[in-house]
Write an enzyme that holds these catalytic residues in place. Sequence first.
Site, mmCIF file in Angstrom:
data_model
loop_
_atom_site.group_PDB
_atom_site.id
_atom_site.type_symbol
_atom_site.label_atom_id
_atom_site.label_comp_id
_atom_site.label_asym_id
_atom_site.label_seq_id
_atom_site.Cartn_x
_atom_site.Cartn_y
_atom_site.Cartn_z
ATOM 1 N N GLY A 97 43.960 39.871 51.903
ATOM 2 C CA GLY A 97 43.232 39.025 52.842
ATOM 3 C C GLY A 97 44.068 37.934 53.477
ATOM 4 O O GLY A 97 43.563 37.144 54.278
ATOM 5 N N ARG A 128 49.005 55.006 50.813
ATOM 6 C CA ARG A 128 48.181 55.608 49.753
ATOM 7 C C ARG A 128 47.287 56.736 50.294
ATOM 8 O O ARG A 128 46.634 57.424 49.524
ATOM 9 C CB ARG A 128 47.336 54.531 49.068
ATOM 10 C CG ARG A 128 48.137 53.664 48.091
ATOM 11 C CD ARG A 128 47.251 52.663 47.378
ATOM 12 N NE ARG A 128 47.992 51.894 46.376
ATOM 13 C CZ ARG A 128 48.139 52.261 45.109
ATOM 14 N NH1 ARG A 128 47.604 53.407 44.698
ATOM 15 N NH2 ARG A 128 48.809 51.517 44.245
ATOM 16 N N SER A 147 52.394 43.536 46.727
ATOM 17 C CA SER A 147 53.604 43.505 45.889
ATOM 18 C C SER A 147 53.685 42.208 45.084
ATOM 19 O O SER A 147 54.533 41.363 45.353
ATOM 20 C CB SER A 147 54.862 43.697 46.736
ATOM 21 O OG SER A 147 54.860 42.921 47.905
#
Length: 277
Positions: A110, A140, A181
């Site tokens: 976000g 993904r 990450s």
Amino acid sequence: MFAPPTTKLGFRHAVVPVGRWGGRRSGRLVMSGLRPSLLRIQAALPGEEPSTESAKRCCDSSAPGTSSRVLSTVGKSTNILWHECPVGKVERQKLLRQKGCVIWITGLSGSGKSTLACALSRELHYRGHLTYILDGDNVRHGLNRDLSFNGEDRAENIRRVGEVAKLFADAGLICIASLISPYRKERDACRAMLSDSSFIEVFLNIPLEVCEARDPKGLYKLARAGKIKGFTGVDDPYESPLGCEIVIQQMDGKCPTPKAMAEQIISFLDKNGFLQA
């Protein structure tokens, strides 16, 4: 009138003349018009058997003019050999008139990583620079579709993206990776994949309360309700960068616009010579 003889050159349905007719009387094929280079090309094309001597020169590392090559073991891969190409990173960068690099955007869910990545790609595109985005959710859908969100798989997700980003940078592109990450160790491992200073870490330092108020995918709400476990910022930590190249944060309590954030990164790229080669 007879058609000239033809031969296949290893391409499906492709034929070319190999000589000229010597006339009606002779009824024989005159090879004087055949260029020697055509013979060499024919020997090298798919579907044609090269000569024994030619194959030996190409494949025997002990042949004159070749150097001894050592097979390697990397990870679980054995008997592999790195093949160099005469067209390298420098040549590709000159062609694109830019320097390949990885812009690694990290921050909480976000915080605006994907928005910034798209804004940056758009601004660089307008300026004539070739980019590619590796978005955390997008990868993904394909490359990392076999990975979950547990600790081990999240680490593998980052490693794979780092390896792909490295390839894009080697191709001369400006690769923009936008992922949460959360751990320094994994980000530092991606930095170590690049041999020079072409890893540019961008910390999108937006407070948790701002990110949670935005909650564009409704994930914070699910995490607070206990329906998502191990969510960064809620029940899993985020380790802020300690020595990143660029920090983007609020000014006077307001977040900068996507364009302003993109301009901040472009200014860094320009000052450090990435936008020319």
